[in-house]
Design an enzyme around this catalytic site. Structure first.
Site, short mmCIF file in Angstrom:
data_model
loop_
_atom_site.label_atom_id
_atom_site.label_comp_id
_atom_site.label_asym_id
_atom_site.label_seq_id
_atom_site.Cartn_x
_atom_site.Cartn_y
_atom_site.Cartn_z
N ASP A 170 -15.23 -4.15 8.89
CA ASP A 170 -15.13 -3.53 10.21
C ASP A 170 -13.67 -3.57 10.65
OD1 ASP A 170 -15.91 -2.35 12.55
OD2 ASP A 170 -16.70 -4.18 13.47
N GLY A 225 0.80 -1.22 0.00
CA GLY A 225 0.00 0.00 0.00
C GLY A 225 0.84 1.26 0.00
#
Length: 586
Positions: free
Chosen positions: A381, A330
């Site tokens: 979540d 990332g």
């Protein structure tokens, strides 16, 4: 009689917990009224309020501790040792003792900044780990089927605490009975003692109400979920239908697991005995982690406690090391995993790649936004940890080296301990770009269809993912596509969707100039951005052409601005009952 400081410390914390639980129960109990009146906007607000409530009550109790006790009392670990023992005795007969322990832990961590994590001073392990006892409260209602499945389903619906009538209960239960007779095991259908068992509490979420339980018979059991909805348009337009209908019948473990997914808003459901309630749900979904089940019914902080305990148990086995997560690295987050634990750990890098124009504070706020928002089954979540400490030899050398290189302000090596000052956890999934490289042509078609559906369903909930690259989505074990990279997420209503001006050569027709603002988005340009592979791009564009049309986004924006609450149901449209009596669509 004057009590010792440690005892008063324990009672002050318990008082704060009682305040939290009282308000939590008030919000939850009002879910039935909100469903009855189709108060959908209020439902969304109540969900966010209940999530924010925990931190609010922790902050209030923390302030009370600091005002009431001398600093040397609240900052002395030995005082907390005594307070822990008093607290364990005070909560020993409570039905929500495990939630009370987590509240105590939160105060301890707030005082000591997530340091000194020892079972002597807080509840690293439950005080009732080896001495749990049953409450004797019957959580369920039951009815023998006696071969009449339609009558059994009528009982299930009519005896539920709904205040609105069912519009066509005979038709609904006929469809449900037909489905069950066609899909249940023959041993269950033939057994004279087969019964339906349902939890007494109704599970409310968004526009739906769910009756949850199981069917037992013939030496077998299957889960049973009965979703109940209002008529079309009720609560949003004049003349909407206030009556109820049974939307479908769900009996597959995987289907029920998706309803309780980590990608959805928490249920509003009255829970008399949390531990026993979760034990019951785990019988229906044996592969669902305990922490996720606690979170699914609103106890997300205790879900974090259970996640931490499960991680400790797994790490103690010393079977494997933390490694860098598979997939493209990332630009904002460094991600690592313990492969068998089905959880990813995400750390914000010190410096972001030049393409990312965000700050650490912005990234954290984006994650808080998703936590509070309806995740519609399409956003994972998260749990947030501070000062997470792991032995150095639990990390693969290249993984630790990478973390120390990209996040030296967050990851610190002290002796043989690795201290991670802040991280997020999410459920592990297969990155969509990797999945597409490994799957069959048929699976490609299915997962691309679901990728588009994920984008549409997030948009319907007023969420625009920002960065829609394949690597920012994952595929669950159920084959569902989930978004999990939130650093560019924003509300759909904040975006400015535009058509690309038509151009001739280097000049735009009509004298237009292509001036681009920070929130300007050009859907016609999505294709090359999302897919480098032209074959995949063409397949996706054929499945979801509207995603490349600015008018689609503008119309959706307007519907949200107009106050329309667009619900996304946690089961496939083809499973929903439709048509005339005797006809099933699933």
């Amino acid at each position: 009689m004057k009590h010792a400081p440690a005892y008063r410390l324990a009672t002050t914390i318990l008082h704060g917990f009682d305040e939290y639980r009282a308000r939590f129960k008030e919000i939850t109990a009002d879910a039935s009224r909100r469903f009855r009146d189709a108060a959908w906007r209020e439902t969304q607000q109540a969900s966010a309020e209940r999530i924010n409530l925990y931190k609010e009550k922790i902050d209030v109790t923390l302030g009370r501790l600091k005002r009431t006790f001398d600093p040397e009392v609240v900052s002395h670990c030995e005082c907390w040792r005594e307070a822990r023992n008093h607290y364990a005795e005070l909560i020993s007969l409570r039905l929500d003792y495990e939630l009370a322990e987590t509240f105590f832990n939160s105060l301890f961590c707030a005082i000591f900044h997530h340091r000194h994590i020892r079972n002597d001073w807080m509840f690293v392990y439950s005080s009732r780990e080896d001495a749990a006892h049953r409450s004797g409260i019957d959580l369920c209602r039951r009815k023998q089927v006696n071969g009449d499945w339609q009558a059994a389903l009528k009982w299930a619906l009519i005896d539920a605490p709904f205040e609105n009538r069912f519009a066509e209960i005979d038709q609904d239960t006929h469809l449900g009975a037909t489905f069950l007779q066609q899909h249940l095991p023959s041993a269950m259908l033939d057994d004279d003692d087969t019964e339906i068992e349902l939890l007494n509490s109704v599970f409310y979420r968004n526009k739906g109400a769910y009756l949850v339980g199981r069917i037992i018979g013939g030496g077998e059991q299957v889960p049973l979920v009965l979703p109940v909805l209002h008529g079309e348009g009720f609560g949003e337009q004049a003349g909407g239908d206030a009556s109820l209908s049974l939307d479908t019948v769900l009996i597959e473990t995987d289907e029920v697991s998706i309803i309780f997914s980590f990608t959805r808003a928490y249920f509003q459901v009255e829970v008399a005995v949390p531990r026993e309630f979760v034990d019951y749900l785990q019988q229906l979904m044996p592969h669902k982690p305990e922490g996720e089940l606690y979170a699914s019914i609103g106890f997300f902080k205790h879900g974090k406690t259970e996640l931490f305990r499960a991680l400790n148990r797994q790490v103690a086995k010393r079977e494997e090391q933390f490694i860098i997560a598979p997939g493209v690295r990332g630009m904002v987050m460094a991600v690592f995993v313990l492969p068998s634990f089905r959880t990813v750990f995400k750390i914000i890098k010190d410096k972001f790649d030049p393409a990312k124009d965000v700050t650490h504070a912005v990234v954290r706020e984006k994650y808080r936004l998703v936590k509070r928002h309806d995740r519609v089954g399409r956003m994972a979540d998260t749990q947030e940890f501070s000062n997470f400490i792991v032995r150095q030899d639990h990390f693969a050398p290249e993984c630790l080296e990478h973390l120390l290189e990209v996040a030296p302000s967050t990851v610190v090596l002290k002796g043989d301990k690795v201290i991670i000052k802040h991280c997020y956890t999410e459920r592990m999934m297969t990155p969509l770009n990797i999945y597409l490289e490994q799957c069959s042509d048929q699976e490609k078609e299915m997962v691309l269809k679901d990728y588009g559906n994920a984008i549409k369903q997030m948009a319907a909930a007023n969420i625009f993912p920002g960065d829609m690259l394949l690597k920012n989505f994952g595929v669950t074990r159920h084959g569902r596509v989930i978004f999990y990279d939130y650093d560019e997420v924003c509300y759909l209503t904040e975006c400015r969707f535009r058509h690309m001006p038509k151009s001739q050569g280097n000049d735009f027709q009509g004298g237009d100039t292509l001036s681009i603002g920070p929130n300007d988005i050009f859907p016609e340009e999505f294709g090359p951005f999302m897919f480098a592979n032209k074959a995949l791009r063409d397949m996706f564009m054929a499945q979801h052409p509207e995603l490349f049309d600015p008018e689609y986004w503008l119309e959706l924006q307007q519907a949200i601005i107009d106050g329309r609450v667009i619900d996304v149901y946690p089961y496939r449209n083809k499973q929903r009952f439709a048509g005339s009596i005797g006809q099933l669509v699933y």
